[in-house]
Write an enzyme that holds these catalytic residues in place. Structure first.
Site, mmCIF file in Angstrom:
data_model
loop_
_atom_site.group_PDB
_atom_site.id
_atom_site.type_symbol
_atom_site.label_atom_id
_atom_site.label_comp_id
_atom_site.label_asym_id
_atom_site.label_seq_id
_atom_site.Cartn_x
_atom_site.Cartn_y
_atom_site.Cartn_z
ATOM 1 N N ASP A 38 0.847 -1.373 -0.049
ATOM 2 C CA ASP A 38 -0.039 0.010 -0.011
ATOM 3 C C ASP A 38 0.801 1.244 0.047
ATOM 4 O O ASP A 38 0.793 2.366 -0.862
ATOM 5 C CB ASP A 38 -0.971 -0.067 1.310
ATOM 6 C CG ASP A 38 -1.796 -1.302 1.539
ATOM 7 O OD1 ASP A 38 -2.516 -1.433 0.429
ATOM 8 O OD2 ASP A 38 -1.682 -2.210 2.370
ATOM 9 N N GLU A 300 1.775 -6.515 -5.097
ATOM 10 C CA GLU A 300 1.661 -5.630 -6.399
ATOM 11 C C GLU A 300 2.704 -4.974 -6.884
ATOM 12 O O GLU A 300 3.192 -4.968 -7.999
ATOM 13 C CB GLU A 300 0.479 -4.589 -5.874
ATOM 14 C CG GLU A 300 0.189 -3.638 -7.111
ATOM 15 C CD GLU A 300 -0.994 -3.019 -6.934
ATOM 16 O OE1 GLU A 300 -2.026 -3.410 -6.344
ATOM 17 O OE2 GLU A 300 -1.013 -1.783 -7.353
HETATM 18 O O1 TRH Z 1 4.333 -6.318 0.824
HETATM 19 P P1 TRH Z 1 3.528 -6.675 -0.115
HETATM 20 O O2 TRH Z 1 3.163 -8.243 -0.053
HETATM 21 O O3 TRH Z 1 2.249 -6.052 -0.052
HETATM 22 C C1 TRH Z 1 0.877 -6.185 -0.300
HETATM 23 C C2 TRH Z 1 0.412 -6.160 -1.652
HETATM 24 O O4 TRH Z 1 0.646 -4.626 -2.246
HETATM 25 C C3 TRH Z 1 -1.201 -6.495 -1.930
HETATM 26 O O5 TRH Z 1 -1.551 -6.272 -3.203
HETATM 27 C C4 TRH Z 1 -1.728 -5.658 -0.934
HETATM 28 O O6 TRH Z 1 -3.016 -5.967 -0.824
HETATM 29 C C5 TRH Z 1 -1.222 -5.862 0.540
HETATM 30 O O7 TRH Z 1 0.132 -5.571 0.696
HETATM 31 C C6 TRH Z 1 -1.843 -5.292 1.450
HETATM 32 O O8 TRH Z 1 3.979 -6.516 -1.629
HETATM 33 P P2 TRH Z 1 4.489 -5.467 -2.543
HETATM 34 O O9 TRH Z 1 3.314 -4.958 -3.421
HETATM 35 O O10 TRH Z 1 5.634 -5.916 -3.393
HETATM 36 O O11 TRH Z 1 5.126 -4.496 -1.680
HETATM 37 C C7 TRH Z 1 6.583 -4.452 -1.180
HETATM 38 C C8 TRH Z 1 7.470 -3.196 -1.370
HETATM 39 O O12 TRH Z 1 8.555 -3.205 -0.667
HETATM 40 C C9 TRH Z 1 7.546 -2.479 -2.772
HETATM 41 O O13 TRH Z 1 7.403 -1.407 -2.928
HETATM 42 C C10 TRH Z 1 8.912 -3.067 -2.973
HETATM 43 C C11 TRH Z 1 9.471 -2.776 -1.574
HETATM 44 N N1 TRH Z 1 10.651 -3.460 -1.162
HETATM 45 C C12 TRH Z 1 11.740 -2.561 -0.837
HETATM 46 O O14 TRH Z 1 11.514 -1.218 -0.813
HETATM 47 N N2 TRH Z 1 12.866 -3.105 -0.370
HETATM 48 C C13 TRH Z 1 12.986 -4.203 0.025
HETATM 49 O O15 TRH Z 1 14.145 -4.830 0.427
HETATM 50 C C14 TRH Z 1 12.250 -5.202 -0.413
HETATM 51 C C15 TRH Z 1 12.064 -6.724 -0.411
HETATM 52 C C16 TRH Z 1 10.776 -4.594 -0.917
#
Ligand code: TRH
Length: 403
Positions: A38, A300
């Site tokens: 989010d 996402e």
């Molecule tokens: O963390 P998530 O599982 O988020 C989820 C999804 O958005 C889902 O659709 C939503 O409904 C739920 O949350 C509530 O996975 P996502 O979307 O990939 O988000 C991870 C974020 O973290 C992304 O912006 C990448 C970032 N990230 C970093 O900045 N540094 C890191 O080391 C890693 C592993 C990720």
């Protein structure tokens, strides 16, 4: 009169509503449900609107601790702070709307979070109603194009909310992609020094040998991981696994017989070597994807980043009640595998399904089709770019509405 583009490195000229000299003001409201997606999406959008389009952006977010994971310079104790030119308000929903109530030109309600009633009332009283957008979750399903940009009148106020749907196909809002992203990736991939520096600072080790397959693993808990770790251990060629510390780390600790697999841990069994990485900021996560041959992503935002990284990837979709996520998984597969020959397409579909709880993940099959999957990953990134970047699509729509 011809428009002269700004010199490279010059910030974008501020956009302004109705041609006024002031930049477009935009408020983004973000309630963190769980995980990082989010705020990950909202922060990425905010940075693009401010940095690439010259908008004046405020982000209202209710969970500064989740935010700080991907933006380490954030101070979790402050009610209000400015980072990268963006004002960040610690949002105490539902009543709070900042210390002074100011309504922006564009109001983005992320993922159907509820705006403070006092803010909505102020929107209705504004001499010129703001553009109110509900930024939805990404889905690759076909119906998204029909609902993208549909207005929904407010039941009580003379206001209308427009649904803005990210998507992977024409007629949707697209997905976020920074203007400099491809150039940054190309520079990383072209520079052995940049990659060596990344390996040393992220893993404490030099880059692996050329015959190793490097895999990044960002995932929710899944039983499929146990058998996959065994397959990697028994692989004929070396596998180097890069695991950001998180929900999958427990499975790695069990596999290696360790008490934990926290950032900085390293372990080897058979032909599998794994490094646990610290959670980085968002640009750091892109570098991890670029440094890898295969990316396991989830939710996402990382799902989108893997597509721009143009490497074969495996998606762990955010699970929903009644398996409502499964049609979304298949819709994404339909786009992504569209031009693949049947055997490679089948192998990828089976692998994604297995990773999401249905069947056995077969690494040998995946690896057999790797050259085709790699080619398709690049082709798909080019296809997806045709839909246009979400921030660009959103600003174009906003400009058409604020005229
Ligand atoms: O963390 P998530 O599982 O988020 C989820 C999804 O958005 C889902 O659709 C939503 O409904 C739920 O949350 C509530 O996975 P996502 O979307 O990939 O988000 C991870 C974020 O973290 C992304 O912006 C990448 C970032 N990230 C970093 O900045 N540094 C890191 O080391 C890693 C592993 C990720």
């Amino acid at each position: 009169m011809s428009a002269v583009p700004p010199a490279s490195g010059t910030p974008a000229a501020p956009a302004s509503p109705a041609g006024l000299a002031t930049p477009i003001a935009c408020d983004i409201f973000c309630a963190v449900i769980d995980n990082f997606g989010d705020i990950g999406v909202c922060w990425r959008l905010a940075r693009q609107l401010a940095g690439e389009h010259g908008w004046q952006v405020r982000v209202f977010v209710d969970d500064l601790h989740a935010f700080r994971k991907l933006c380490p310079s954030l101070d979790t104790t402050r009610a209000r702070q400015t980072l990268d030119g963006i004002v960040i308000e610690h949002w105490h929903e539902p009543a709070h709307a900042g210390d002074t109530l100011e309504v922006a030109d564009v109001v983005i309600e992320a993922f159907a979070c509820e705006l403070p009633p006092v803010y909505i009332a102020a929107m209705a009283e504004r001499p010129r109603a703001p553009l109110w957008l509900n930024l939805e979750y990404l889905s690759a399903e076909d119906w998204v194009a029909d609902f993208h940009l549909r207005p929904s009148p407010h039941p009580r106020y003379p206001l209308s909310k427009t649904f803005f749907f990210p998507g992977l196909g024409p007629g949707t809002g697209g997905v976020l992609k920074e203007q400099q992203l491809d150039a940054a990736r190309a520079a990383f991939e072209a520079s052995a020094d940049a990659r060596a520096h990344w390996w040393r600072t992220s893993t404490g080790h030099p880059p692996p040998p050329a015959d190793a397959t490097v895999i990044s693993l960002f995932a929710y808990e899944t039983p499929a991981v146990d058998s996959l770790l065994e397959q990697w251990r028994d692989s004929a060629s070396p596998i180097v696994l890069l695991v950001p510390e998180g929900r999958i780390s427990g499975a790695l600790a069990r596999f290696f017989g360790l008490p934990s697999f926290a950032a900085g841990s390293h372990a080897t069994r058979g032909n599998l070597t794994a490094h646990a990485l610290a959670f980085t900021d968002q640009p750091g996560y892109d570098a991890l994807l670029w440094a890898s041959d295969v990316n396991f992503v989830r939710g996402e935002d990382s799902f989108v980043r893997a597509q721009w990284a143009a490497k074969p990837f495996v998606w762990h979709i955010y699970p929903q009640a009644d398996d409502a996520h499964l049609p979304k998984l298949d819709a994404a597969l339909a786009h992504y595998t569209r031009t693949l020959p049947a055997a490679a397409r089948g192998a990828l579909e089976r692998f994604w399904h297995a990773w999401n709880g249905n069947g056995q993940a077969d690494w040998a099959q995946f690896q057999r089709h790797y050259p085709l999957l790699k080619q398709r990953a690049a082709g798909w990134a080019a296809e997806l770019a045709q839909v246009g970047d979400l921030a660009g699509n959103l600003t174009s729509f906003a400009k058409s509405q604020l005229k």
